[in-house]
Scaffold this motif. Structure first.
Motif, PDB file in Angstrom:
ATOM      1  N   LEU A 107       0.844  -1.184   0.000  1.00 26.91           N
ATOM      2  CA  LEU A 107       0.000   0.000   0.000  1.00 26.91           C
ATOM      3  C   LEU A 107       0.883   1.239   0.000  1.00 26.91           C
ATOM      4  O   LEU A 107       1.965   1.240   0.593  1.00 26.91           O
ATOM      5  CB  LEU A 107      -0.902  -0.003   1.236  1.00 26.91           C
ATOM      6  N   LYS A 108       0.425   2.300  -0.633  1.00 28.51           N
ATOM      7  CA  LYS A 108       1.243   3.508  -0.745  1.00 28.51           C
ATOM      8  C   LYS A 108       1.506   4.169   0.605  1.00 28.51           C
ATOM      9  O   LYS A 108       2.437   4.945   0.738  1.00 28.51           O
ATOM     10  CB  LYS A 108       0.586   4.503  -1.711  1.00 28.51           C
ATOM     11  N   GLY A 109       0.708   3.838   1.600  1.00 30.55           N
ATOM     12  CA  GLY A 109       0.925   4.410   2.925  1.00 30.55           C
ATOM     13  C   GLY A 109       1.901   3.632   3.783  1.00 30.55           C
ATOM     14  O   GLY A 109       2.097   3.951   4.954  1.00 30.55           O
ATOM     15  N   ILE A 110       2.530   2.625   3.210  1.00 31.04           N
ATOM     16  CA  ILE A 110       3.460   1.782   3.953  1.00 31.04           C
ATOM     17  C   ILE A 110       4.646   2.600   4.460  1.00 31.04           C
ATOM     18  O   ILE A 110       5.078   3.576   3.832  1.00 31.04           O
ATOM     19  CB  ILE A 110       3.966   0.623   3.056  1.00 31.04           C
ATOM     20  N   ALA A 111       5.172   2.224   5.613  1.00 30.20           N
ATOM     21  CA  ALA A 111       6.361   2.886   6.144  1.00 30.20           C
ATOM     22  C   ALA A 111       7.533   2.659   5.197  1.00 30.20           C
ATOM     23  O   ALA A 111       7.651   1.601   4.579  1.00 30.20           O
ATOM     24  CB  ALA A 111       6.691   2.334   7.534  1.00 30.20           C
ATOM     25  N   ALA A 112       8.388   3.682   5.093  1.00 32.43           N
ATOM     26  CA  ALA A 112       9.516   3.614   4.157  1.00 32.43           C
ATOM     27  C   ALA A 112      10.393   2.395   4.425  1.00 32.43           C
ATOM     28  O   ALA A 112      10.838   1.718   3.498  1.00 32.43           O
ATOM     29  CB  ALA A 112      10.341   4.892   4.240  1.00 32.43           C
ATOM     30  N   GLU A 113      10.621   2.093   5.720  1.00 30.88           N
ATOM     31  CA  GLU A 113      11.477   0.955   6.063  1.00 30.88           C
ATOM     32  C   GLU A 113      10.868  -0.356   5.568  1.00 30.88           C
ATOM     33  O   GLU A 113      11.568  -1.254   5.114  1.00 30.88           O
ATOM     34  CB  GLU A 113      11.691   0.884   7.583  1.00 30.88           C
ATOM     35  N   SER A 114       9.539  -0.463   5.665  1.00 31.26           N
ATOM     36  CA  SER A 114       8.872  -1.677   5.213  1.00 31.26           C
ATOM     37  C   SER A 114       8.920  -1.804   3.695  1.00 31.26           C
ATOM     38  O   SER A 114       9.080  -2.899   3.155  1.00 31.26           O
ATOM     39  CB  SER A 114       7.412  -1.684   5.688  1.00 31.26           C
ATOM     40  N   LEU A 115       8.782  -0.678   3.008  1.00 34.35           N
ATOM     41  CA  LEU A 115       8.861  -0.704   1.548  1.00 34.35           C
ATOM     42  C   LEU A 115      10.251  -1.135   1.096  1.00 34.35           C
ATOM     43  O   LEU A 115      10.390  -1.944   0.170  1.00 34.35           O
ATOM     44  CB  LEU A 115       8.520   0.670   0.965  1.00 34.35           C
ATOM     45  N   VAL A 116      11.262  -0.616   1.755  1.00 32.34           N
ATOM     46  CA  VAL A 116      12.637  -0.996   1.413  1.00 32.34           C
ATOM     47  C   VAL A 116      12.838  -2.491   1.642  1.00 32.34           C
ATOM     48  O   VAL A 116      13.447  -3.180   0.817  1.00 32.34           O
ATOM     49  CB  VAL A 116      13.648  -0.180   2.254  1.00 32.34           C
ATOM     50  N   LEU A 117      12.302  -3.006   2.762  1.00 38.89           N
ATOM     51  CA  LEU A 117      12.407  -4.439   3.047  1.00 38.89           C
ATOM     52  C   LEU A 117      11.681  -5.246   1.981  1.00 38.89           C
ATOM     53  O   LEU A 117      12.178  -6.292   1.520  1.00 38.89           O
ATOM     54  CB  LEU A 117      11.828  -4.741   4.425  1.00 38.89           C
ATOM     55  N   ALA A 118      10.508  -4.762   1.560  1.00 39.22           N
ATOM     56  CA  ALA A 118       9.740  -5.451   0.515  1.00 39.22           C
ATOM     57  C   ALA A 118      10.532  -5.495  -0.788  1.00 39.22           C
ATOM     58  O   ALA A 118      10.587  -6.528  -1.464  1.00 39.22           O
ATOM     59  CB  ALA A 118       8.404  -4.750   0.303  1.00 39.22           C
ATOM     60  N   ILE A 119      11.144  -4.383  -1.147  1.00 41.66           N
ATOM     61  CA  ILE A 119      11.935  -4.307  -2.376  1.00 41.66           C
ATOM     62  C   ILE A 119      13.093  -5.300  -2.331  1.00 41.66           C
ATOM     63  O   ILE A 119      13.320  -6.059  -3.273  1.00 41.66           O
ATOM     64  CB  ILE A 119      12.455  -2.871  -2.588  1.00 41.66           C
ATOM     65  N   ARG A 120      13.821  -5.295  -1.223  1.00 42.19           N
ATOM     66  CA  ARG A 120      14.969  -6.202  -1.102  1.00 42.19           C
ATOM     67  C   ARG A 120      14.508  -7.665  -1.128  1.00 42.19           C
ATOM     68  O   ARG A 120      15.159  -8.522  -1.724  1.00 42.19           O
ATOM     69  CB  ARG A 120      15.734  -5.909   0.191  1.00 42.19           C
ATOM     70  N   SER A 121      13.398  -7.959  -0.464  1.00 40.84           N
ATOM     71  CA  SER A 121      12.895  -9.327  -0.404  1.00 40.84           C
ATOM     72  C   SER A 121      12.475  -9.827  -1.778  1.00 40.84           C
ATOM     73  O   SER A 121      12.833 -10.925  -2.193  1.00 40.84           O
ATOM     74  CB  SER A 121      11.709  -9.415   0.567  1.00 40.84           C
ATOM     75  N   VAL A 122      11.699  -9.005  -2.484  1.00 36.22           N
ATOM     76  CA  VAL A 122      11.213  -9.394  -3.809  1.00 36.22           C
ATOM     77  C   VAL A 122      12.377  -9.529  -4.792  1.00 36.22           C
ATOM     78  O   VAL A 122      12.422 -10.451  -5.601  1.00 36.22           O
ATOM     79  CB  VAL A 122      10.168  -8.376  -4.318  1.00 36.22           C
ATOM     80  N   ALA A 123      13.331  -8.619  -4.714  1.00 30.83           N
ATOM     81  CA  ALA A 123      14.502  -8.688  -5.599  1.00 30.83           C
ATOM     82  C   ALA A 123      15.316  -9.952  -5.329  1.00 30.83           C
ATOM     83  O   ALA A 123      15.969 -10.480  -6.235  1.00 30.83           O
ATOM     84  CB  ALA A 123      15.380  -7.453  -5.419  1.00 30.83           C
ATOM     85  N   ALA A 124      15.238 -10.457  -4.090  1.00 29.27           N
ATOM     86  CA  ALA A 124      15.985 -11.662  -3.718  1.00 29.27           C
ATOM     87  C   ALA A 124      15.237 -12.941  -4.078  1.00 29.27           C
ATOM     88  O   ALA A 124      15.736 -14.043  -3.861  1.00 29.27           O
ATOM     89  CB  ALA A 124      16.287 -11.646  -2.228  1.00 29.27           C
ATOM     90  N   GLY A 125      14.013 -12.791  -4.612  1.00 28.58           N
ATOM     91  CA  GLY A 125      13.270 -13.959  -5.054  1.00 28.58           C
ATOM     92  C   GLY A 125      12.086 -14.347  -4.196  1.00 28.58           C
ATOM     93  O   GLY A 125      11.404 -15.334  -4.477  1.00 28.58           O
ATOM     94  N   ALA A 126      11.825 -13.575  -3.138  1.00 28.13           N
ATOM     95  CA  ALA A 126      10.687 -13.873  -2.271  1.00 28.13           C
ATOM     96  C   ALA A 126       9.438 -13.151  -2.772  1.00 28.13           C
ATOM     97  O   ALA A 126       9.489 -12.388  -3.732  1.00 28.13           O
ATOM     98  CB  ALA A 126      11.000 -13.454  -0.836  1.00 28.13           C
ATOM     99  N   SER A 127       8.322 -13.403  -2.103  1.00 23.87           N
ATOM    100  CA  SER A 127       7.086 -12.679  -2.393  1.00 23.87           C
ATOM    101  C   SER A 127       6.809 -11.715  -1.253  1.00 23.87           C
ATOM    102  O   SER A 127       7.344 -11.869  -0.151  1.00 23.87           O
ATOM    103  CB  SER A 127       5.912 -13.647  -2.541  1.00 23.87           C
ATOM    104  N   TRP A 128       5.958 -10.733  -1.502  1.00 26.16           N
ATOM    105  CA  TRP A 128       5.612  -9.785  -0.449  1.00 26.16           C
ATOM    106  C   TRP A 128       4.119  -9.495  -0.523  1.00 26.16           C
ATOM    107  O   TRP A 128       3.657  -8.697  -1.309  1.00 26.16           O
ATOM    108  CB  TRP A 128       6.404  -8.493  -0.593  1.00 26.16           C
ATOM    109  N   TRP A 129       3.366 -10.206   0.335  1.00 30.30           N
ATOM    110  CA  TRP A 129       1.925  -9.974   0.455  1.00 30.30           C
ATOM    111  C   TRP A 129       1.654  -9.642   1.908  1.00 30.30           C
ATOM    112  O   TRP A 129       2.138 -10.326   2.801  1.00 30.30           O
ATOM    113  CB  TRP A 129       1.139 -11.223   0.060  1.00 30.30           C
TER     114      TRP A 129
END
Length: 224
Positions: A107-129
């Motif tokens: 969601l666009k209201g997500i905390a910046a730290e969580s978005l960064v974690l989501a980006i790193r996780s997805v780039a590493a091959g995981a999913s983020w739901w």
């Protein structure tokens, strides 16, 4: 030796939001917004022409829209992870994102730290739901099985332990949480998850959970 930064394509039609997000992401070590786009058509073009590690894609785009842009990007670049951004959580959106082969959404209201974690996780091959999406996926497929139990037992490639772990994955539990629940090492959980992905011939945890629940591969006593 310092690793190369993650090359991100940011697709967002709101100029101010895009500028703010780019500025924030560029402050993070290892992240680099190397390209930007304002619409889906441009995003598809860039994704096919540039070397990228991840596409951060707004769903509410003008033109063909974010879902269709995601679908076309994944058709042409199947190994390029796509993390969707959306302003509002909507139940039908989850199924459409899975169908378009997105690796998750924020969601666009997500905390910046969580978005960064989501980006790193997805780039590493995981999913983020998020938890709401995970529960929707779980609920949608929990009772969707018309295969007789005897036939399931014959065709099910998963062991009881793998079914148990996959049921917890479907409920949104992380490897660390699963390890604590089952009193096993996180490394053991990782091995089981890797085996599950190979057996089901899927790329990530979410696809494994959806497939297993849809086909009734997880025993009912694990779904309580």
């Amino acid at each position: 030796m310092k690793s190369s930064p993650l090359r991100i394509l940011l697709v967002e039609d709101d100029e101010l939001f895009r500028l703010g997000l780019t500025t924030r992401l560029q402050q993070e070590e290892g992240l680099d917004v190397t390209a930007e786009a304002e619409d889906g058509e441009t995003a598809i073009e860039i994704a096919c022409d540039r070397l990228l590690d991840l596409v951060l894609l707004d769903i509410g785009l003008p033109g063909i829209g974010g879902i269709e842009a995601c679908r076309q990007i994944k058709q042409q670049q199947p190994n390029l992870p796509v993390l969707a951004l959306t302003s509002h959580f909507q139940k039908p959106l989850i199924a459409r994102l899975i169908e378009a082969k997105a690796q998750g959404y924020c969601l666009k209201g997500i905390a910046a730290e969580s978005l960064v974690l989501a980006i790193r996780s997805v780039a590493a091959g995981a999913s983020w739901w998020d938890s709401a999406a995970t529960q929707e996926i779980y609920a949608a497929f929990q009772t969707d099985s018309s295969t007789p139990a005897s036939e399931q037992a014959l065709e099910n490639p998963l062991t009881r332990r793998e079914q148990e772990i996959l049921a917890l994955v479907a409920k949104g539990q992380s490897n660390q949480e699963i390890a604590k629940i089952l009193y096993i090492a996180p490394g053991t959980v990782r091995v089981h998850v890797h085996t599950i992905l190979q057996k089901l011939d899927v790329r990530d945890r979410t696809q494994a959970a959806v497939l297993a629940l849809k086909k009734g591969l997880v025993a009912s006593d694990f779904l309580q």
